[in-house]
Design a protein around this motif. Structure first.
Motif, short mmCIF file in Angstrom:
data_model
loop_
_atom_site.label_atom_id
_atom_site.label_comp_id
_atom_site.label_asym_id
_atom_site.label_seq_id
_atom_site.Cartn_x
_atom_site.Cartn_y
_atom_site.Cartn_z
N SER A 8 0.83 -1.20 0.00
CA SER A 8 0.00 0.00 0.00
C SER A 8 0.87 1.25 0.00
CB SER A 8 -0.92 -0.02 1.23
OG SER A 8 -1.68 1.16 1.29
N GLY A 9 1.98 1.17 0.82
CA GLY A 9 2.90 2.31 0.82
C GLY A 9 3.54 2.51 -0.54
N SER A 10 3.92 1.33 -1.15
CA SER A 10 4.53 1.42 -2.48
C SER A 10 3.54 1.99 -3.48
CB SER A 10 4.99 0.03 -2.93
OG SER A 10 5.96 -0.48 -2.03
N ALA B 220 2.09 8.90 -5.86
CA ALA B 220 2.76 10.21 -5.74
C ALA B 220 3.66 10.46 -6.93
CB ALA B 220 3.56 10.27 -4.44
N ALA B 221 4.39 9.38 -7.33
CA ALA B 221 5.27 9.53 -8.51
C ALA B 221 4.46 9.84 -9.75
CB ALA B 221 6.10 8.27 -8.69
N ALA B 222 3.28 9.17 -9.83
CA ALA B 222 2.42 9.43 -10.99
C ALA B 222 1.93 10.87 -10.98
CB ALA B 222 1.25 8.46 -10.98
N GLU B 223 1.57 11.33 -9.76
CA GLU B 223 1.14 12.72 -9.67
C GLU B 223 2.27 13.68 -10.05
OE1 GLU B 223 -0.34 13.29 -5.77
OE2 GLU B 223 -2.20 12.12 -6.10
N GLN B 224 3.49 13.30 -9.55
CA GLN B 224 4.65 14.13 -9.88
C GLN B 224 4.90 14.13 -11.38
OE1 GLN B 224 6.38 16.06 -7.75
NE2 GLN B 224 7.59 16.87 -9.45
N MET B 225 4.76 12.88 -11.95
CA MET B 225 4.97 12.78 -13.40
C MET B 225 3.91 13.58 -14.14
SD MET B 225 5.21 9.36 -15.75
CE MET B 225 3.49 9.01 -15.49
N ALA C 155 9.62 4.35 -11.63
CA ALA C 155 8.35 4.02 -10.96
C ALA C 155 7.69 2.82 -11.61
CB ALA C 155 7.43 5.25 -11.00
N ALA C 156 7.78 2.75 -12.96
CA ALA C 156 7.18 1.60 -13.66
C ALA C 156 7.88 0.31 -13.27
CB ALA C 156 7.24 1.83 -15.18
N ARG C 157 9.24 0.38 -13.20
CA ARG C 157 9.97 -0.83 -12.76
C ARG C 157 9.61 -1.21 -11.33
NH1 ARG C 157 14.01 1.74 -15.87
NH2 ARG C 157 14.86 2.77 -14.02
N LEU C 158 9.47 -0.19 -10.46
CA LEU C 158 9.06 -0.47 -9.07
C LEU C 158 7.68 -1.12 -9.03
CD1 LEU C 158 9.62 -0.26 -6.07
CD2 LEU C 158 8.66 2.05 -6.10
N ILE C 159 6.77 -0.62 -9.87
CA ILE C 159 5.43 -1.23 -9.95
C ILE C 159 5.53 -2.68 -10.41
CG2 ILE C 159 3.23 -1.15 -11.20
CD1 ILE C 159 3.50 1.92 -11.19
N GLY C 160 6.44 -2.98 -11.36
CA GLY C 160 6.63 -4.36 -11.83
C GLY C 160 7.12 -5.27 -10.71
N ARG C 161 8.10 -4.74 -9.92
CA ARG C 161 8.58 -5.56 -8.79
C ARG C 161 7.48 -5.79 -7.77
NH1 ARG C 161 13.29 -2.33 -9.50
NH2 ARG C 161 12.70 -0.99 -7.74
#
Length: 399
Positions: free
Chosen positions: A298-300, A306-311, A377-383
């Motif tokens: 959930s934190g991730s 947040a990263a998406a908002e930043q992006m 962020a996309a790679r983090l989402i994949g992990r």
């Protein structure tokens, strides 16, 4: 072999067989006593019949003497009208006939009296024969004194002796009959006592055998009932202590086997319960781990959001920069058009263009950095997705 090792049917057969044996003994004794009584009664009847015959023979000879005495009172009689052959009179036929053997066989005490009777009986008939011989050759009046002398001396004395022997025979027969009656009474009394004794003995033995067998069966069944009640209450350690080879003993052995099986089954159930409890604890721990991983995920996800908002913000900034660049290009075009107007304005426009170009380069660098952050962020989402899949696989494996 012990009594309790016998089968129930054998025990019952033994009990009823014993009772039937004693009843058979009672029946045989009763039949034997009854036969003895019947035999003695028959003998007593024979004695009574024999006594009657002897009395008849005595009466016959009294009539014989009376008829012979008419010779002296009746002048018309030329001789004594009686039987002179001692074998042909009624007593003689009985005395020398086949009935004599029956008499001697049934009442041996009469054998001597019968033999003793032969001589006076023969003298009785010989005296009559002698008188008839005298009467045959002479006048009756001439031989009457001699005939009277023979009649009074030989005939009557022989008759008295015959009557005495016959009465002695009657007394012997009566004594034998009395002995028969006494023997009948004795047989009846002893038979009644003996039958009563065996009847009481049979009754007592029947009660004892019935009590022993019923107690053996009832005691064993009560113990088995107590064991089954204990097993029903959950005490699987209860065992039967019956040591016998009958049906109840085999039932007790089967009950012990059932108790052992139930005890083993309960042990396996307890072991399975422990395993299930351990698995539940592990599942609880795994649930905690999953909960922690979910919180981490959930934190991730929040970080990704947040990263998406930043992006998104960066993309907005890039769009604004692009729009501003377009505006600047328009301004450059306007400046180029105005370049012909004045060099000063060109120089001033060039300076402005340089400044705007530097800003565009900066904004392009920022956009490149934002794009790189978006890739991270996309790679983090994949992990995170891989982690979620692994957790899902572990959950399926645990289930």
């Amino acid at each position: 072999m012990r009594l309790k090792d016998l089968s129930i049917s054998t025990k019952l057969l033994l009990a009823f067989g014993t009772v039937l044996l004693f009843l058979t003994i009672i029946t045989v004794l009763s039949w034997h006593r009854f036969s003895s009584v019947i035999s003695v009664i028959d003998h007593a009847d024979y004695s009574t019949h024999l006594n009657k015959i002897i009395l008849e023979r005595e009466i016959d000879h009294l009539k014989f003497v009376n008829k012979a005495g008419r010779f002296f009172t009746d002048d018309t009689l030329k001789s004594m009208q009686v039987e002179t052959d001692d074998h042909q009179c009624a007593l003689g036929k009985w005395l020398y006939g086949s009935e004599r053997k029956d008499v001697e066989n049934n009442i041996p005490a009469l054998a001597g009296l019968l033999q003793k009777l032969e001589q006076p009986h023969a003298r009785l008939h010989d005296s009559v024969k002698q008188i008839n011989t005298l009467a045959g050759g002479q006048e009756k009046s001439a031989i009457l004194p001699e005939a009277q002398k023979i009649f009074e001396g030989s005939t009557k004395s022989a008759l008295v002796e015959v009557e005495g022997i016959l009465r002695e025979m009657i007394a012997t027969v009566e004594a034998d009959a009395a002995a028969d009656h006494q023997q009948v009474d004795s047989f009846i009394s002893s038979g009644r006592n003996l039958i009563l004794f065996f009847a009481v003995l049979t009754f007592i033995l029947g009660l004892i055998i019935s009590f022993v067998i019923s107690r053996s069966i009832a005691g064993s069944t009560r113990q088995l009932a107590a064991i089954t009640d204990s097993l029903a209450k959950g005490n699987m350690t209860t065992r039967s202590t019956l040591n016998q080879d009958d049906e109840i003993g085999r039932l007790a052995c089967s009950t012990n086997k059932l108790a052992v099986s139930l005890d083993n089954m309960c042990a396996r159930v307890h072991c399975s319960s422990s395993t299930i409890n351990g698995s539940a604890e592990n599942l609880d721990k795994l649930s905690g781990t999953l909960f922690t991983a979910a919180e981490t995920m959930s934190g991730s996800c929040n970080t990704v959001a947040a990263a998406a908002e930043q992006m998104n913000a960066n993309m907005t900034a890039i769009a604004a920069a692009a729009e501003e660049t377009s505006t600047n290009v328009s301004m450059v075009a306007a400046a180029a058009e105005e370049m012909t107007s004045t060099i000063a304005e060109i120089a001033h426009g060039s300076e402005n263009a340089r400044v705007i170009a530097l800003q565009g380069v900066e904004e392009a660098g920022k956009a490149s950095a934002s794009v790189q952050e978006l890739g991270d962020a996309a790679r983090l989402i994949g992990r995170v997705t891989e982690t979620i899949n692994e957790i899902a696989d572990q959950t399926n494996l645990l289930a």
